[in-house]
Write a protein that holds these residues in place. Structure first.
Motif, short mmCIF file in Angstrom:
data_model
loop_
_atom_site.label_atom_id
_atom_site.label_comp_id
_atom_site.label_asym_id
_atom_site.label_seq_id
_atom_site.Cartn_x
_atom_site.Cartn_y
_atom_site.Cartn_z
N ASP A 65 0.83 -1.20 0.00
CA ASP A 65 0.00 0.00 0.00
C ASP A 65 0.87 1.26 0.00
N TRP A 66 1.84 1.29 0.91
CA TRP A 66 2.69 2.48 1.01
C TRP A 66 3.50 2.68 -0.26
N GLU A 67 4.03 1.60 -0.83
CA GLU A 67 4.87 1.72 -2.02
C GLU A 67 4.07 2.11 -3.26
N TRP A 68 2.75 1.91 -3.22
CA TRP A 68 1.89 2.34 -4.32
C TRP A 68 1.44 3.80 -4.17
N ARG A 69 1.75 4.41 -3.04
CA ARG A 69 1.16 5.72 -2.72
C ARG A 69 1.45 6.77 -3.79
N TRP A 70 2.72 6.90 -4.19
CA TRP A 70 3.07 7.99 -5.10
C TRP A 70 2.65 7.71 -6.55
N ARG A 122 -7.17 1.30 -2.19
CA ARG A 122 -5.78 1.31 -1.73
C ARG A 122 -5.33 2.74 -1.45
N MET A 123 -5.70 3.67 -2.32
CA MET A 123 -5.35 5.08 -2.08
C MET A 123 -5.93 5.57 -0.76
N ALA A 124 -7.14 5.15 -0.47
CA ALA A 124 -7.77 5.58 0.79
C ALA A 124 -7.01 5.04 1.99
N ARG A 125 -6.53 3.81 1.87
CA ARG A 125 -5.76 3.23 2.99
C ARG A 125 -4.42 3.96 3.15
N THR A 126 -3.76 4.24 2.04
CA THR A 126 -2.46 4.88 2.15
C THR A 126 -2.56 6.29 2.74
N ALA A 127 -3.71 6.91 2.57
CA ALA A 127 -3.90 8.26 3.12
C ALA A 127 -3.85 8.26 4.64
N THR A 128 -4.13 7.10 5.24
CA THR A 128 -4.11 7.01 6.70
C THR A 128 -2.75 6.58 7.24
N MET A 129 -1.82 6.23 6.33
CA MET A 129 -0.51 5.73 6.75
C MET A 129 0.50 6.86 6.91
N ARG A 130 1.50 6.60 7.73
CA ARG A 130 2.60 7.54 7.94
C ARG A 130 3.91 6.79 7.72
N PRO A 131 5.02 7.51 7.51
CA PRO A 131 6.30 6.83 7.29
C PRO A 131 6.64 5.79 8.36
N ASP A 132 6.30 6.06 9.61
CA ASP A 132 6.61 5.11 10.68
C ASP A 132 5.84 3.80 10.51
N ASP A 133 4.64 3.87 9.93
CA ASP A 133 3.87 2.64 9.69
C ASP A 133 4.60 1.76 8.68
N TYR A 134 5.13 2.38 7.64
CA TYR A 134 5.89 1.65 6.62
C TYR A 134 7.16 1.07 7.23
N ARG A 135 7.86 1.86 8.00
CA ARG A 135 9.11 1.39 8.62
C ARG A 135 8.84 0.21 9.55
N ALA A 136 7.74 0.25 10.27
CA ALA A 136 7.39 -0.85 11.17
C ALA A 136 7.12 -2.12 10.38
N ALA A 137 6.45 -2.00 9.24
CA ALA A 137 6.17 -3.17 8.41
C ALA A 137 7.46 -3.74 7.83
N LEU A 138 8.38 -2.87 7.42
CA LEU A 138 9.67 -3.34 6.91
C LEU A 138 10.45 -4.07 7.99
#
Length: 298
Positions: A163-168, A188-204
Motif C-alpha cells: 500500500d505504502w509503495e503504491w502511494r506515489w 488502496r489510495m484511501a488506505r495509504t492516506a491514513t498511513m505515515r512513514p513510521d507505519d511503513y518502517r514498522a512493516a519493513l
C-alpha cells in the motif's frame, strides 16, 4: 488466466509472470503447470514500471527444467534488479537432488484449507517419508514453530508494505484521470492516506525479522513444503483465489516453486516448495526430485 492458463493448456512451453503476493505460484497451482518465483530481485524488472519491493519476475512452465532454463537465460542477458547479484546457477537445469529434510509449513492458510487439500498434502508427505525424507513440523521442532509464527501475519505485512509503495504512483495516476483507476486501487489510495512513514518502517522491520527467522531453517532442513492455495481454483472471474499460502514466499523473498502434484475436487492444486534466498539452483534441484518422486502432471 494468462501465462499459467496458456502453459497449462499446452499452448506455450513457458511464459513470464510477476509475483508481489501470489501471482506466479497460485495460478500455476490452479492451472496444472510449474510456477517458479525466484529469489526477489533475481531477474531484472527494468521497464515494467514496477515500484514494489516484494515484486519478482518469474516463470510459468511445462516442467521444472523449462522454468529454470527460461529464467537463467533471461538473467544471463539482463541480470538482476539494480544492486542485487541476480539469479545464480548453471546454464543447464540442475539435476534432481533428494532433500534430506523438509519443513512442513502450515502457514496461516491451514485453518481455511479444505479437508481434501490437506489430505492431498498429507498423502504426499507420507510418500516422501517412505522415500527417506525427514519431515519436520511446528510440533516436532522449535525452529519450524518460530518460522510459522514469523509468517503468520505475512498477508497483513505485505499489504501494508505494498500500500505504502503504491502511494506515489497512484497519486500521480489519480491526478491524471481518477476514472481510469479501479475500485481496488481507489480503496488502496484511501488506505495509504491514513498511513505515515513510521507505519511503513514498522512493516519493513516485521518483514526483515521474518526473513531472519525463516533463514535459520537452513540449519535444520533443505526447504519447506506447503500448498499453493486452500483449494482448487474458484468458479468464475470474480476472484483469482485466496493468496494466503503464496504470500509467505513473497514476503520472505525466497524462491518458491509450485509443482502440479496435487488435486482437489478433481482439479489441479500445486504442491509448493520454498527454498532459501540466493539458493535458487538448490531449490530447483529439489523441485525436480519431488516431481520425479511424486509424479504428476509436471
Amino acid at each position: 488466466s494468462g501465462s499459467a492458463a496458456a502453459v497449462g493448456a499446452g499452448a506455450l512451453i513457458a511464459g513470464i509472470g510477476m509475483q508481489v503476493i501470489g501471482s506466479i505460484v497460485r495460478p500455476a497451482g490452479f492451472c496444472g503447470c510449474v510456477g517458479y518465483k525466484p529469489t526477489v530481485g533475481a531477474i531484472n524488472r527494468g521497464g515494467s514500471l514496477d515500484y514494489l519491493s516484494q515484486s519478482c519476475t518469474g516463470v510459468l512452465a511445462a516442467t521444472v527444467q523449462d522454468a529454470w532454463q527460461v529464467a537463467i537465460e533471461i538473467a544471463a542477458r539482463v541480470g538482476g534488479d539494480p544492486g542485487l547479484p541476480g539469479l545464480e546457477g548453471p546454464m543447464q537445469p540442475p539435476a534432481p537432488v533428494k532433500p534430506r529434510t523438509l519443513a512442513l509449513l502450515e502457514t496461516a492458510g491451514w485453518r481455511i484449507a479444505s479437508a481434501e487439500a490437506k489430505a492431498a498434502l498429507e498423502k504426499a508427505v507420507e510418500r516422501l517419508k517412505a522415500a527417506g525424507v525427514k519431515i519436520v513440523t511446528r510440533g516436532s521442532h522449535p525452529e519450524v514453530e518460530a518460522a510459522e509464527q514469523a509468517i503468520a501475519e505475512a498477508v497483513s505485512v505485505s499489504v501494508r508494505i505494498n500500500d505504502w509503495e503504491w502511494r506515489w504512483p497512484l497519486n500521480s495516476f489519480h491526478e491524471r484521470d481518477a476514472s481510469k483507476l479501479s475500485r481496488v486501487m481507489l480503496d488502496r489510495m484511501a488506505r495509504t492516506a491514513t498511513m505515515r512513514p513510521d507505519d511503513y518502517r514498522a512493516a519493513l522491520t516485521e518483514r526483515a525479522r521474518a526473513r531472519a527467522v525463516y533463514a535459520k531453517l537452513a540449519g535444520i532442513c533443505d526447504g519447506g513444503l506447503t500448498l499453493t492455495a486452500p483449494a482448487a481454483a474458484p468458479v468464475g472471474l470474480g476472484s483469482t483465489g485466496n493468496a494466503v499460502f503464496a504470500v509467505p514466499g513473497s514476503m520472505l523473498g525466497v524462491p518458491a516453486i509450485s509443482l502440479p502434484l496435487l488435486r482437489e475436487q478433481n482439479l489441479p492444486l500445486g504442491l509448493q516448495h520454498t527454498g532459501f534466498a540466493g539458493s535458487d539452483a538448490a531449490a530447483i534441484g529439489i523441485a525436480a526430485w519431488l516431481v520425479q518422486t511424486l509424479g504428476g502432471e509436471g
